[in-house]
Write an enzyme that holds these catalytic residues in place. Structure first.
Site, PDB file in Angstrom:
ATOM      1  N   CYS A 114       0.758  -1.216  -0.097  1.00 52.60           N
ATOM      2  CA  CYS A 114       0.071  -0.055   0.070  1.00 52.60           C
ATOM      3  C   CYS A 114       0.847   1.430  -0.022  1.00 52.60           C
ATOM      4  O   CYS A 114      -0.037   2.336  -0.114  1.00 52.60           O
ATOM      5  CB  CYS A 114      -0.919   0.033   1.201  1.00 52.60           C
ATOM      6  SG  CYS A 114      -1.777  -1.732   1.366  1.00 52.60           S
ATOM      7  N   HIS A 254      -3.625   6.533   2.914  1.00 47.25           N
ATOM      8  CA  HIS A 254      -4.221   5.295   2.343  1.00 47.25           C
ATOM      9  C   HIS A 254      -5.230   5.012   3.132  1.00 47.25           C
ATOM     10  O   HIS A 254      -5.532   5.204   4.297  1.00 47.25           O
ATOM     11  CB  HIS A 254      -2.944   4.217   2.738  1.00 47.25           C
ATOM     12  CG  HIS A 254      -3.478   3.047   2.484  1.00 47.25           C
ATOM     13  ND1 HIS A 254      -3.835   2.430   1.236  1.00 47.25           N
ATOM     14  CD2 HIS A 254      -3.464   1.738   3.160  1.00 47.25           C
ATOM     15  CE1 HIS A 254      -4.156   1.301   1.385  1.00 47.25           C
ATOM     16  NE2 HIS A 254      -3.896   0.791   2.452  1.00 47.25           N
ATOM     17  N   ASN A 284     -10.206  -0.958   0.460  1.00 49.06           N
ATOM     18  CA  ASN A 284      -8.924  -0.691   0.349  1.00 49.06           C
ATOM     19  C   ASN A 284      -8.286  -0.984  -0.818  1.00 49.06           C
ATOM     20  O   ASN A 284      -8.354  -2.172  -1.265  1.00 49.06           O
ATOM     21  CB  ASN A 284      -8.423  -1.474   1.570  1.00 49.06           C
ATOM     22  CG  ASN A 284      -7.029  -1.589   1.715  1.00 49.06           C
ATOM     23  OD1 ASN A 284      -6.032  -1.255   0.713  1.00 49.06           O
ATOM     24  ND2 ASN A 284      -6.258  -1.942   2.784  1.00 49.06           N
TER      25      ASN A 284
END
Ligand code: UT7
Length: 332
Positions: A114, A254, A284
């Protein structure tokens, strides 16, 4: 030597198919209420048919390139960040090079989960500072639905598919858009989030079970790690940027969990109206989440340009990266 770098274009792409929390409750023991209250997620966009990580990345890259005004043949490097590209090789970056006609670009993929976009920005800056590149294309494209065990409610409700891209260029006008950048890794905590390779020993050596290439995560430990370790790392980057926290317009974290985003906002004492979140819609999307949030918020007018922003990501590795940036008009 540090040279001025321009963030010249940003783009994003998400697949059309939308799966709600209620849809997921048909295949695993979960509920809209649990997912919403624990994560903030309401929906996610998932790949369907023959569409792949490469296709999503290409669509996002084309938008970023168009906005940047850079011609594909002027791109010196393509860096792709993907948990699982369409192929292990050729790399996603090489596939993009061919499709874009970026003939002179040097291409490779990175695995920083990520934090992939920020790692890509750090690498690009090093290439530019050393005179090795004038224009770099970073593409984060995540086919996470292909990496999930759809019977594991602890992970399958959390992720979505999508792609984001950014073009960085040497700033001819001398204005530097990357005010500071910091990268971190903590390999001793790598077991918090894993995805095993399906590769196994030769059957003449020993018999093996079929490999299972699924994301496994100790969510609670990741949560604790992020809310304790990320804020001091962000503060350090802000200090290096020469700006004060309250002088920065936006925080683009994020998109892993709305509760984590709220905890960051509180811990950093960041103004609520400047915190960017779209986890409700996309869940996500790993490395793609920051460029999707950036490009979409600019497109929707939620982020007004020009502005300053903190981009911050964390993920499997464990990796983390933060950049304090200036964003000019017309980049998305
Ligand atoms: O980009 C990668 C970075 N990843 C992250 O940032 C993830 C960080 N962690 C998180 O976001 C949270 O830890 C989760 C959302 C993953 C989990 O939330 P939590 O509040 O930490 O829940 P938990 O794992 O402690 O589980 C609480 C309960 C458990 O049941 P018991 O043992 O209390 O009876 C789980 O079995 O919730 C259960 N549970 C679920 N229930 C309904 C776990 N997943 C689900 C589910 N639906 N999908």
């Amino acid at each position: 030597m540090s040279i001025p770098i321009k963030i010249s274009g940003i783009g994003y792409y998400v697949p059309e198919t939308v799966i709600s929390n209620d849809d997921l409750a048909k295949i695993v023991d979960t509920s809209d209420e649990w997912i919403k209250t624990r994560t903030g997620i309401e929906r996610r966009h998932l790949l369907s048919g023959n569409e792949t990580a490469f296709d999503m990345g290409l669509a996002a890259a084309k938008k970023a390139i168009e906005k940047s005004g850079v011609k594909p043949e002027e791109i010196d490097y393509i860096i792709a960040a993907a948990c699982l590209g369409t192929h292990i090789y050729p790399s996603t970056a090489c596939e993009l090079q061919a499709a874009l006609g970026a003939d002179k670009a040097v291409c490779f993929d990175i695995t920083a989960a990520c934090a992939g976009l920020i790692y890509g920005m750090g690498i690009s800056k090093a290439f530019m500072d050393s005179g090795m590149a004038k224009n770099v294309l970073i593409v984060a494209t995540e086919a996470l639905s292909h990496c999930l065990d759809w019977s594991d409610r602890g992970t399958c409700v959390l992720f979505g598919d999508g792609a984001g891209a950014m073009v960085l260029s040497v700033a001819e006008d001398g204005q530097n858009d990357i005010l500071s950048i910091g990268l971190r890794a903590q390999g001793d905590l790598g077991h918090y989030i894993t995805m095993e390779s399906p590769g196994k020993n030769c059957s003449l050596v020993e018999q093996n079970d079929e490999g299972q290439m699924y994301i496994k995560m100790n969510g609670r430990e990741v949560y604790k790690y992020v809310v304790t370790k990320l804020p001091p790392h962000i503060e350090e980057c802000v200090e290096k940027s020469g700006l004060k926290m309250d002088e920065i317009d936006y925080l683009v974290p994020h998109q892993a969990n709305l509760r984590i985003i709220e905890a960051l906002e509180k811990r950093l004492n960041f103004k609520h109206e400047g915190v960017i979140s779209n986890i409700q819609e996309y869940a996500n999307t790993s490395a793609a989440s920051i460029p999707i949030a950036l490009a979409e918020s600019i497109e929707q007018g939620k982020m007004k340009l020009p502005c300053t922003a903190i981009l911050t990501g964390f993920g499997a590795g464990m990796t983390a990266g933060t950049a304090v940036v200036r964003l000019r008009e017309g980049i998305a």
